[in-house]
Design an enzyme around this catalytic site. Structure first.
Site, PDB file in Angstrom:
ATOM      1  N   TYR A  28      -2.086  -0.271  10.515  1.00 27.66           N
ATOM      2  CA  TYR A  28      -2.362  -0.870   9.202  1.00 27.66           C
ATOM      3  C   TYR A  28      -1.137  -0.728   8.296  1.00 27.66           C
ATOM      4  CZ  TYR A  28      -3.743  -1.237   4.364  1.00 27.66           C
ATOM      5  OH  TYR A  28      -3.760  -1.580   3.034  1.00 27.66           O
ATOM      6  N   LYS A  48       1.657  -3.572   6.750  1.00 20.47           N
ATOM      7  CA  LYS A  48       2.038  -3.790   5.342  1.00 20.47           C
ATOM      8  C   LYS A  48       3.559  -3.705   5.182  1.00 20.47           C
ATOM      9  CE  LYS A  48      -1.850  -4.664   3.570  1.00 20.47           C
ATOM     10  NZ  LYS A  48      -2.140  -5.874   2.794  1.00 20.47           N
ATOM     11  N   SER A 100       0.833  -1.210   0.000  1.00 21.18           N
ATOM     12  CA  SER A 100       0.000   0.000   0.000  1.00 21.18           C
ATOM     13  C   SER A 100       0.860   1.250   0.000  1.00 21.18           C
ATOM     14  CB  SER A 100      -0.858  -0.023   1.266  1.00 21.18           C
ATOM     15  OG  SER A 100      -1.430   1.235   1.516  1.00 21.18           O
TER      16      SER A 100
HETATM   17  P1  NAD Z   1     -11.287  -6.032   0.969  1.00 21.93           P
HETATM   18  O1  NAD Z   1     -11.538  -5.916   2.425  1.00 21.93           O
HETATM   19  O2  NAD Z   1     -12.403  -5.721   0.036  1.00 21.93           O
HETATM   20  O3  NAD Z   1     -10.743  -7.487   0.616  1.00 21.93           O
HETATM   21  C1  NAD Z   1      -9.995  -8.270   1.528  1.00 21.93           C
HETATM   22  C2  NAD Z   1     -10.611  -9.647   1.554  1.00 21.93           C
HETATM   23  O4  NAD Z   1      -9.851 -10.461   2.452  1.00 21.93           O
HETATM   24  C3  NAD Z   1     -12.060  -9.669   2.042  1.00 21.93           C
HETATM   25  O5  NAD Z   1     -12.852 -10.427   1.164  1.00 21.93           O
HETATM   26  C4  NAD Z   1     -11.971 -10.308   3.429  1.00 21.93           C
HETATM   27  O6  NAD Z   1     -13.145 -11.022   3.742  1.00 21.93           O
HETATM   28  C5  NAD Z   1     -10.753 -11.198   3.267  1.00 21.93           C
HETATM   29  N1  NAD Z   1     -10.059 -11.489   4.520  1.00 21.93           N
HETATM   30  C6  NAD Z   1      -9.690 -10.613   5.482  1.00 21.93           C
HETATM   31  N2  NAD Z   1      -9.056 -11.259   6.483  1.00 21.93           N
HETATM   32  C7  NAD Z   1      -9.006 -12.564   6.135  1.00 21.93           C
HETATM   33  C8  NAD Z   1      -8.480 -13.737   6.743  1.00 21.93           C
HETATM   34  N3  NAD Z   1      -7.872 -13.688   7.941  1.00 21.93           N
HETATM   35  N4  NAD Z   1      -8.608 -14.925   6.107  1.00 21.93           N
HETATM   36  C9  NAD Z   1      -9.219 -14.990   4.904  1.00 21.93           C
HETATM   37  N5  NAD Z   1      -9.741 -13.911   4.276  1.00 21.93           N
HETATM   38  C10 NAD Z   1      -9.637 -12.725   4.880  1.00 21.93           C
HETATM   39  O7  NAD Z   1     -10.025  -5.120   0.639  1.00 21.93           O
HETATM   40  P2  NAD Z   1      -9.461  -4.648  -0.781  1.00 21.93           P
HETATM   41  O8  NAD Z   1      -9.732  -3.191  -0.925  1.00 21.93           O
HETATM   42  O9  NAD Z   1      -9.864  -5.587  -1.830  1.00 21.93           O
HETATM   43  O10 NAD Z   1      -7.899  -4.779  -0.487  1.00 21.93           O
HETATM   44  C11 NAD Z   1      -7.177  -5.930  -0.869  1.00 21.93           C
HETATM   45  C12 NAD Z   1      -5.743  -5.775  -0.422  1.00 21.93           C
HETATM   46  O11 NAD Z   1      -5.199  -4.594  -0.991  1.00 21.93           O
HETATM   47  C13 NAD Z   1      -5.562  -5.641   1.075  1.00 21.93           C
HETATM   48  O12 NAD Z   1      -4.407  -6.365   1.455  1.00 21.93           O
HETATM   49  C14 NAD Z   1      -5.355  -4.163   1.281  1.00 21.93           C
HETATM   50  O13 NAD Z   1      -4.574  -3.909   2.424  1.00 21.93           O
HETATM   51  C15 NAD Z   1      -4.616  -3.794   0.009  1.00 21.93           C
HETATM   52  N6  NAD Z   1      -4.784  -2.404  -0.389  1.00 21.93           N
HETATM   53  C16 NAD Z   1      -6.035  -1.890  -0.576  1.00 21.93           C
HETATM   54  C17 NAD Z   1      -6.179  -0.571  -0.960  1.00 21.93           C
HETATM   55  C18 NAD Z   1      -7.538   0.045  -1.123  1.00 21.93           C
HETATM   56  O14 NAD Z   1      -7.640   1.282  -1.110  1.00 21.93           O
HETATM   57  N7  NAD Z   1      -8.599  -0.732  -1.322  1.00 21.93           N
HETATM   58  C19 NAD Z   1      -5.042   0.244  -1.167  1.00 21.93           C
HETATM   59  C20 NAD Z   1      -3.774  -0.330  -0.978  1.00 21.93           C
HETATM   60  C21 NAD Z   1      -3.660  -1.649  -0.595  1.00 21.93           C
HETATM   61  C1  WQD Z   2      -8.971  10.241   0.041  1.00 20.51           C
HETATM   62  C2  WQD Z   2      -9.082  11.744   0.204  1.00 20.51           C
HETATM   63  C3  WQD Z   2      -9.420  12.454   2.466  1.00 20.51           C
HETATM   64  C4  WQD Z   2     -13.350  10.632   2.967  1.00 20.51           C
HETATM   65  C5  WQD Z   2      -6.747   5.118   2.152  1.00 20.51           C
HETATM   66  C6  WQD Z   2      -5.818   4.416   3.105  1.00 20.51           C
HETATM   67  C7  WQD Z   2      -4.577   3.983   2.375  1.00 20.51           C
HETATM   68  C8  WQD Z   2      -4.929   3.160   1.147  1.00 20.51           C
HETATM   69  C9  WQD Z   2      -5.861   3.906   0.261  1.00 20.51           C
HETATM   70  C10 WQD Z   2      -5.106   0.863   1.775  1.00 20.51           C
HETATM   71  C11 WQD Z   2      -8.331  12.282   1.411  1.00 20.51           C
HETATM   72  C12 WQD Z   2     -10.624  12.783   1.622  1.00 20.51           C
HETATM   73  C13 WQD Z   2     -12.140  11.056   2.469  1.00 20.51           C
HETATM   74  C14 WQD Z   2     -14.357  11.599   3.230  1.00 20.51           C
HETATM   75  C15 WQD Z   2     -12.884  13.321   2.433  1.00 20.51           C
HETATM   76  N1  WQD Z   2      -5.635   1.967   1.500  1.00 20.51           N
HETATM   77  N2  WQD Z   2     -11.911  12.376   2.202  1.00 20.51           N
HETATM   78  N3  WQD Z   2     -14.090  12.908   2.945  1.00 20.51           N
HETATM   79  O1  WQD Z   2      -6.945   8.124   3.127  1.00 20.51           O
HETATM   80  O2  WQD Z   2      -5.974   8.500   0.814  1.00 20.51           O
HETATM   81  O3  WQD Z   2      -6.118   6.261   1.669  1.00 20.51           O
HETATM   82  O4  WQD Z   2      -7.016   4.281   1.036  1.00 20.51           O
HETATM   83  O5  WQD Z   2      -3.943   0.579   1.745  1.00 20.51           O
HETATM   84  O6  WQD Z   2      -3.843   3.235   3.270  1.00 20.51           O
HETATM   85  O7  WQD Z   2      -5.486   5.328   4.126  1.00 20.51           O
HETATM   86  O8  WQD Z   2      -8.211   7.397   1.039  1.00 20.51           O
HETATM   87  O9  WQD Z   2     -10.515   7.617   0.244  1.00 20.51           O
HETATM   88  O10 WQD Z   2     -10.066   7.736   2.729  1.00 20.51           O
HETATM   89  O11 WQD Z   2      -9.345   9.612   1.274  1.00 20.51           O
HETATM   90  O12 WQD Z   2     -12.689  14.512   2.207  1.00 20.51           O
HETATM   91  O13 WQD Z   2     -15.471  11.285   3.695  1.00 20.51           O
HETATM   92  O14 WQD Z   2     -10.463  12.062   0.430  1.00 20.51           O
HETATM   93  O15 WQD Z   2      -9.170  13.477   3.391  1.00 20.51           O
HETATM   94  O16 WQD Z   2      -7.830  13.552   1.061  1.00 20.51           O
HETATM   95  P1  WQD Z   2      -6.766   7.681   1.742  1.00 20.51           P
HETATM   96  P2  WQD Z   2      -9.616   8.018   1.337  1.00 20.51           P
END
Ligand code: NAD
Ligand code: WQD
Length: 342
Positions: A153, A157, A129
């Protein structure tokens, strides 16, 4: 890894995992899913099969921390590679529940590495991430910029990256790619797959979709006093289908280098919250009520990827623009106002 392969996708029912499963199935790969549905539902798996026109080979409802269940999955199949999405991902919650986050995210990863090692599976794509960069004082960010995770979190990672890299160093057969996604948003263009947050969304895009749908009254824009052109937070939003394609391409490049390689997945373009609101308004054809409130604790002004390294290595770039992200997110919201059927 050219040709078709059998891929274990942990967290395959989740937001990014489900889109990636479709992308893999569409390209002839066989998919096995392990998910405990803690943040998803079996409805997502049904949609994967519907969109792709064929189902995953197998779907296991299992927790990664259940080592016996995980070993049984590895005993049932011969995997060419693993894509590891399963994790908890809510930054705010991680501050309240650090032990749960380290247990699931770090413990889940070591349990997976254990099972891979025991069963001779040595190729891993790991979901990292942009949050590992923390309070970046410059953008865009390259993979060489220092990590400075600021919450459990993000730290989880970062720790997983270190563990996977070390395993790859010590056990030369292992190779891994850690992909640092910036802000994945949007949905599959069919409107059948998308992001289904539980409760009130934390992230801005699903929040906007629910405001447009009338489920939430207005967006709270967290601060207009950041050091950005319009004062609101700037992020590198990228379409979830670009992220999914990135994983499919990653599989083809797992053997390019020894050890673990880290890549940013982003567009290289920053978008402010107000620009995102405007794009969503155009997509849904409705006004989006919003109010400016104080900053959200821990938010940084701007996070934007420098995606040069991954483009150079794989010729991968994000191709979908903000309009597609907003239109696809809105289509999914309109067609699935309550998420997937139970
Ligand atoms: P998500 O929560 O939609 O998907 C994660 C899935 O993993 C879910 O289906 C959940 O049920 C499953 N899960 C959680 N814990 C588990 C466990 N112990 N055993 C089996 N299954 C389990 O999240 P996402 O947005 O699809 O994110 C996927 C990956 O990408 C995550 O590792 C997250 O940290 C990373 N990531 C997400 C974002 C984002 O903004 N969505 C950004 C950067 C990184
Ligand atoms: C985006 C922008 C907020 C909600 C998160 C995780 C990061 C990664 C990606 C997993 C920011 C603004 C948000 C709202 C707002 N995930 N905002 N009103 O915080 O960039 O990143 O997702 O790895 O780890 O922290 O994403 O969508 O929450 O925010 O104004 O109700 O929107 O301040 O500028 P963020 P976000």
């Amino acid at each position: 890894m050219p040709g078709s392969s059998t891929v274990l996708v942990t967290g395959g029912a989740g937001f990014i995992g489900s889109h990636t499963c479709v992308e893999l199935l569409d390209h002839g790969h066989d998919v096995v899913i392990v998910d405990n549905y803690s943040n998803s539902s079996p409805g997502a798996v049904e949609r994967i099969a519907k969109v792709a026109g064929r189902a995953p080979v197998a779907v296991y409802e299992a927790d990664l921390l259940d080592r016996r269940a995980l070993a049984a999955v590895f005993a049932d199949h011969s995997f060419d590679a693993v894509i590891h999405f399963a994790a908890r991902k809510a930054v705010g919650e991680s501050v309240e529940q650090p032990v749960e986050y380290y247990d699931t995210n770090v413990g889940g990863t070591t349990a997976l590495l254990r099972a891979m090692h025991d069963h001779g599976v040595h190729r891993l794509v790991f979901s990292s991430s942009c949050s590992v960069y923390g309070n970046a004082d410059k953008v865009p960010l390259t993979e060489g910029d220092p990590a400075d995770p600021t919450n459990p979190y993000a730290t989880s990672k970062w720790l997983c990256e270190q563990i996977v890299a070390d395993v790859c160093r010590r056990l030369p057969g292992f190779s891994a790619l850690a992909l640092r996604y910036f802000n994945p948003v949007g949905a599959h263009p069919s409107g059948l797959l998308g992001e289904v947050p539980r409760g009130v969304p934390n992230n801005v895009m699903p929040y906007l979709a629910q405001v447009a749908a009338g489920r939430l009254d207005r967006l709270r824009v967290f601060g207009d006093d950041h050091a950005t052109p319009d004062g609101t937070g700037v992020r590198d939003y990228l379409h979830v289908m670009d992220v999914a394609e990135g994983h499919r391409v990653a599989l083809e490049h797992l053997d390019d280098t020894r050890g673990m390689t880290v890549f940013n997945l982003g567009t290289g373009r920053g978008t402010s919250v107000l620009e995102l609101v405007a794009a969503f308004r155009r997509a849904c054809g409705k006004p989006i009520p919003y109010e400016i409130t104080g900053r959200r604790p821990g938010d940084v002004a701007a996070l934007v990827a420098d995606p040069t390294a991954v483009t150079r290595a794989w010729n991968w770039t994000a191709t979908r623009d903000l309009t597609a992200m907003a239109e696809d997110a809105w289509r999914f919201q309109e067609l699935n106002p309550s998420g997937y059927p139970d």
